[in-house]
Design a protein around this motif. Structure first.
Motif, short mmCIF file in Angstrom:
data_model
loop_
_atom_site.label_atom_id
_atom_site.label_comp_id
_atom_site.label_asym_id
_atom_site.label_seq_id
_atom_site.Cartn_x
_atom_site.Cartn_y
_atom_site.Cartn_z
N GLU A 177 9.20 -15.77 -6.74
CA GLU A 177 10.12 -16.07 -6.31
C GLU A 177 10.14 -15.18 -4.77
OE1 GLU A 177 13.13 -15.50 -9.66
OE2 GLU A 177 15.19 -15.82 -7.35
N THR A 178 9.89 -16.45 -3.96
CA THR A 178 10.24 -15.63 -2.52
C THR A 178 10.12 -16.66 -1.54
OG1 THR A 178 8.81 -14.14 -0.90
CG2 THR A 178 7.39 -15.46 -2.24
N TRP A 218 12.05 -14.97 3.85
CA TRP A 218 12.21 -13.45 3.50
C TRP A 218 11.44 -13.06 3.93
CZ3 TRP A 218 10.60 -9.25 1.53
CH2 TRP A 218 10.94 -8.23 1.15
N ARG A 264 11.68 -9.75 6.89
CA ARG A 264 11.48 -8.34 6.14
C ARG A 264 10.40 -7.36 7.14
NH1 ARG A 264 15.97 -6.96 2.50
NH2 ARG A 264 17.13 -8.47 2.50
N CYS A 281 -3.76 4.04 4.35
CA CYS A 281 -3.42 3.06 5.49
C CYS A 281 -4.39 3.98 6.85
CB CYS A 281 -2.33 2.25 5.97
SG CYS A 281 -2.06 1.26 4.41
N THR A 305 7.11 -7.12 -4.36
CA THR A 305 7.72 -6.11 -3.57
C THR A 305 5.88 -5.92 -2.87
OG1 THR A 305 6.87 -4.48 -5.00
CG2 THR A 305 9.04 -5.38 -4.91
N VAL A 327 3.51 -9.88 -1.25
CA VAL A 327 3.25 -10.57 0.43
C VAL A 327 2.86 -9.68 1.78
CG1 VAL A 327 5.77 -12.01 -1.27
CG2 VAL A 327 5.78 -9.41 0.56
N ILE A 328 2.95 -8.64 1.11
CA ILE A 328 2.31 -7.79 2.21
C ILE A 328 1.29 -7.99 2.49
CG2 ILE A 328 2.44 -5.04 3.21
CD1 ILE A 328 4.93 -5.71 2.08
N LEU A 349 3.64 5.05 -2.64
CA LEU A 349 2.30 3.31 -2.92
C LEU A 349 1.27 4.60 -3.20
CD1 LEU A 349 1.42 1.42 -1.95
CD2 LEU A 349 1.19 2.40 0.20
N MET A 382 4.96 -0.20 -5.19
CA MET A 382 4.93 1.29 -3.73
C MET A 382 6.80 0.83 -3.84
SD MET A 382 4.05 -0.56 -0.37
CE MET A 382 5.63 -2.20 -0.26
N GLY A 442 9.47 0.63 -1.14
CA GLY A 442 8.85 0.35 0.06
C GLY A 442 9.85 0.77 1.20
N ASN A 443 11.06 0.74 0.52
CA ASN A 443 12.28 1.45 1.03
C ASN A 443 12.21 2.63 0.94
OD1 ASN A 443 14.61 0.83 1.80
ND2 ASN A 443 15.38 -0.33 -0.03
N LEU A 481 9.16 4.55 1.40
CA LEU A 481 7.70 4.73 2.67
C LEU A 481 8.80 3.74 4.17
CD1 LEU A 481 5.62 4.98 1.67
CD2 LEU A 481 4.66 3.10 1.53
N ASN A 519 -0.64 -6.96 6.60
CA ASN A 519 -1.44 -4.99 5.97
C ASN A 519 -2.57 -4.93 5.79
OD1 ASN A 519 -1.32 -2.60 5.51
ND2 ASN A 519 0.82 -2.06 5.38
N GLY A 527 0.62 6.18 4.94
CA GLY A 527 -0.52 5.01 4.76
C GLY A 527 0.18 6.35 3.76
N1 COA Z 1 11.32 -11.60 -1.38
C1 COA Z 1 11.84 -12.28 -2.14
N2 COA Z 1 12.66 -11.17 -2.55
C2 COA Z 1 12.35 -9.42 -2.49
C3 COA Z 1 10.36 -9.30 -2.25
C4 COA Z 1 9.92 -10.81 -1.75
N3 COA Z 1 8.85 -10.57 -1.35
N4 COA Z 1 10.78 -8.51 -2.64
C5 COA Z 1 11.97 -7.88 -2.73
N5 COA Z 1 12.62 -8.54 -2.52
C6 COA Z 1 14.06 -8.74 -2.91
C7 COA Z 1 13.67 -6.81 -3.83
O1 COA Z 1 13.98 -7.44 -5.09
C8 COA Z 1 15.48 -6.57 -3.54
O2 COA Z 1 17.09 -7.80 -4.50
P1 COA Z 1 17.66 -7.40 -4.88
O3 COA Z 1 18.88 -6.28 -3.56
O4 COA Z 1 18.45 -8.22 -5.37
O5 COA Z 1 17.91 -5.56 -6.19
C9 COA Z 1 16.30 -7.36 -2.08
O6 COA Z 1 14.95 -8.29 -1.80
C10 COA Z 1 15.95 -6.36 -0.86
O7 COA Z 1 14.58 -5.39 -1.43
P2 COA Z 1 14.32 -4.15 -0.37
O8 COA Z 1 13.03 -3.14 -1.00
O9 COA Z 1 15.43 -3.53 -0.29
O10 COA Z 1 13.96 -4.93 0.67
P3 COA Z 1 13.73 -3.77 1.93
O11 COA Z 1 14.30 -4.60 3.30
O12 COA Z 1 13.15 -2.47 1.41
O13 COA Z 1 11.83 -4.73 2.46
C11 COA Z 1 9.55 -4.18 2.05
C12 COA Z 1 10.71 -4.47 1.43
C13 COA Z 1 8.80 -4.01 0.80
C14 COA Z 1 9.16 -5.34 2.71
C15 COA Z 1 10.11 -3.17 3.09
O14 COA Z 1 10.36 -1.95 2.85
C16 COA Z 1 8.85 -2.45 3.73
O15 COA Z 1 7.92 -3.17 4.63
N6 COA Z 1 8.38 -1.19 3.21
C17 COA Z 1 7.55 -0.57 3.82
C18 COA Z 1 5.77 -1.07 3.33
C19 COA Z 1 4.79 -0.45 3.87
O16 COA Z 1 5.05 -0.68 5.18
N7 COA Z 1 4.09 -0.32 2.94
C20 COA Z 1 2.70 0.42 3.30
C21 COA Z 1 2.96 1.43 4.07
S1 COA Z 1 1.27 1.81 4.89
#
Ligand code: COA
Length: 328
Positions: A30-31, A35, A39, A115, A155, A158-159, A193, A218, A220-221, A223, A285, A316
């Motif tokens: 569900e994405t 989004w 994001r 990473c 979560t 998609v990355i 992570l 992860m 994400g928030n 991190l 990523n 990372g």
């Molecule tokens: N599609 C739709 N909704 C999603 C989603 C997706 N793929 N993934 C998460 N959500 C939802 C969450 O469930 C949450 O819903 P809620 O408010 O109802 O609980 C909402 O989106 C916000 O989630 P949040 O985790 O706060 O989003 P965010 O703005 O922090 O973005 C990431 C999430 C993962 C994109 C972001 O935190 C990020 O990129 N962090 C770093 C990750 C990274 O780089 N990792 C590798 C490091 S090397």
């Protein structure tokens, strides 16, 4: 004899032909494209087929790097493969790449720093080359992350994307090459992570598999904030160590984690957007592969030329981070 630095002599990169778009992901979890794009900045990522694995991409990238450096596999003294997604637990992916290349005089090994792995590898071989313990090294970042991603967890799935980049490192005249480099870690942030299952702590059992513990998890928030602070701080520290200001930098290549992380790092450092490279839209990523893939793309497109001052910074899982200043 004039002292030599360690520098990049040739680069290459490789990735699977398979592509997973945001529209494809909309059918799996569900994405939405909207989004993911807002994001993360990601529109698509490369995805290995069932029968494709990490060392194949590492070897393809390394062959290209060797060719461009004008060297033969036998010239290489050490192969450092940065990967979090090895072909198998043993032997190391570096050793497997050594065999695939026919690099009969090299030691092959892996660096396990998520990473930041490519910068870990660069930092290790830099001093070995500068102090003449070895002459030529291959540093490779290679990942098939899509096989460690849980396609029921929106979560993370998609990355991440797959690919590899490689650099031949060897002696260059002083004033060029790697001018400053540093790596760091803080294992207290382990759970931001990680993949909890499959090691000696939580060995593979029916239960760990049923609970999907061998996949990446992860926060994400959390991190996000540590990543921005760590990359910006180590970048500033390395620039100062090399004797430059941000205005001297021609190009910044950050680990391609998330477009918003890249933008926040640039803004914290006071570096304009046009000096910061991003390919996250079409690769996602790719962990340790992201910096060498981006570097090679910049060399191929002429964004990096002889004399360019380039800042690399990574962050990372671990957590790990690093910064490197290079004069081409
Ligand atoms: N599609 C739709 N909704 C999603 C989603 C997706 N793929 N993934 C998460 N959500 C939802 C969450 O469930 C949450 O819903 P809620 O408010 O109802 O609980 C909402 O989106 C916000 O989630 P949040 O985790 O706060 O989003 P965010 O703005 O922090 O973005 C990431 C999430 C993962 C994109 C972001 O935190 C990020 O990129 N962090 C770093 C990750 C990274 O780089 N990792 C590798 C490091 S090397």
């Amino acid at each position: 004899m004039a002292e030599k630095n360690a520098g990049i002599l040739g680069m290459g990169h490789s990735y699977p032909e398979g592509i997973l778009t945001n529209a494809d992901l909309e059918k799996i979890v569900e994405t939405s494209d909207e989004w993911i794009t807002t994001r993360t900045g990601i529109k698509q990522r490369h995805k290995a087929a069932e029968n494709e694995y990490t060392s194949q991409f590492g070897t393809a990238a390394a062959k290209q790097a060797l060719e461009r450096a004008g060297l033969k596999p036998e010239d290489i003294d050490i192969i450092v493969c940065a990967t979090t997604t090895p072909d198998q637990i043993m032997p190391s992916t570096g050793a497997l790449i050594q065999a695939q290349l026919g690099a009969t005089n090299a030691a092959g090994m892996d660096v396990f720093a998520a990473c930041s792995g490519f910068l870990y590898g660069l930092t290790m071989v830099e001093s070995m080359i500068r102090t003449e313990q070895i002459k030529y090294a291959l540093v490779i970042g290679a990942e098939v992350l899509t096989k460690y991603v849980d396609y029921t967890d929106r979560t993370t799935c998609v990355i991440f994307g797959d690919g590899a980049g490689a650099a031949v490192i060897g002696p260059v005249n002083s004033g060029k090459g790697i001018l400053a480099t540093k790596i760091r870690s803080d294992g207290r942030y382990e759970e931001q992570l990680y993949a909890p299952g499959g090691g000696t702590k939580l060995g593979t059992t029916h239960e760990t598999i049923d609970n999907r513990m061998h996949f990446f998890k992860m926060k994400g928030n959390e991190l996000f904030k540590v990543a921005v602070r760590s990359m910006a701080d180590i970048s500033a520290e390395m620039l100062e160590k090399a004797g430059f200001s941000v205005d001297d930098v021609d190009l910044v290549i950050p680990h391609q984690a998330n477009q918003r992380i890249t933008d926040a790092v640039a803004s914290r450092l006071g570096i304009p957007e046009e000096k910061v490279y991003s390919n996250i839209a079409y690769h996602g990523n790719t962990s340790s592969a992201s910096i060498p893939i981006a570097l090679d793309e910049c060399i191929e497109s002429g964004k990096i030329t002889e004399g360019s001052l380039v800042l690399l910074t990574a962050f990372g899982g671990g957590v790990t981070w690093g910064g490197t200043v290079i004069r081409f």
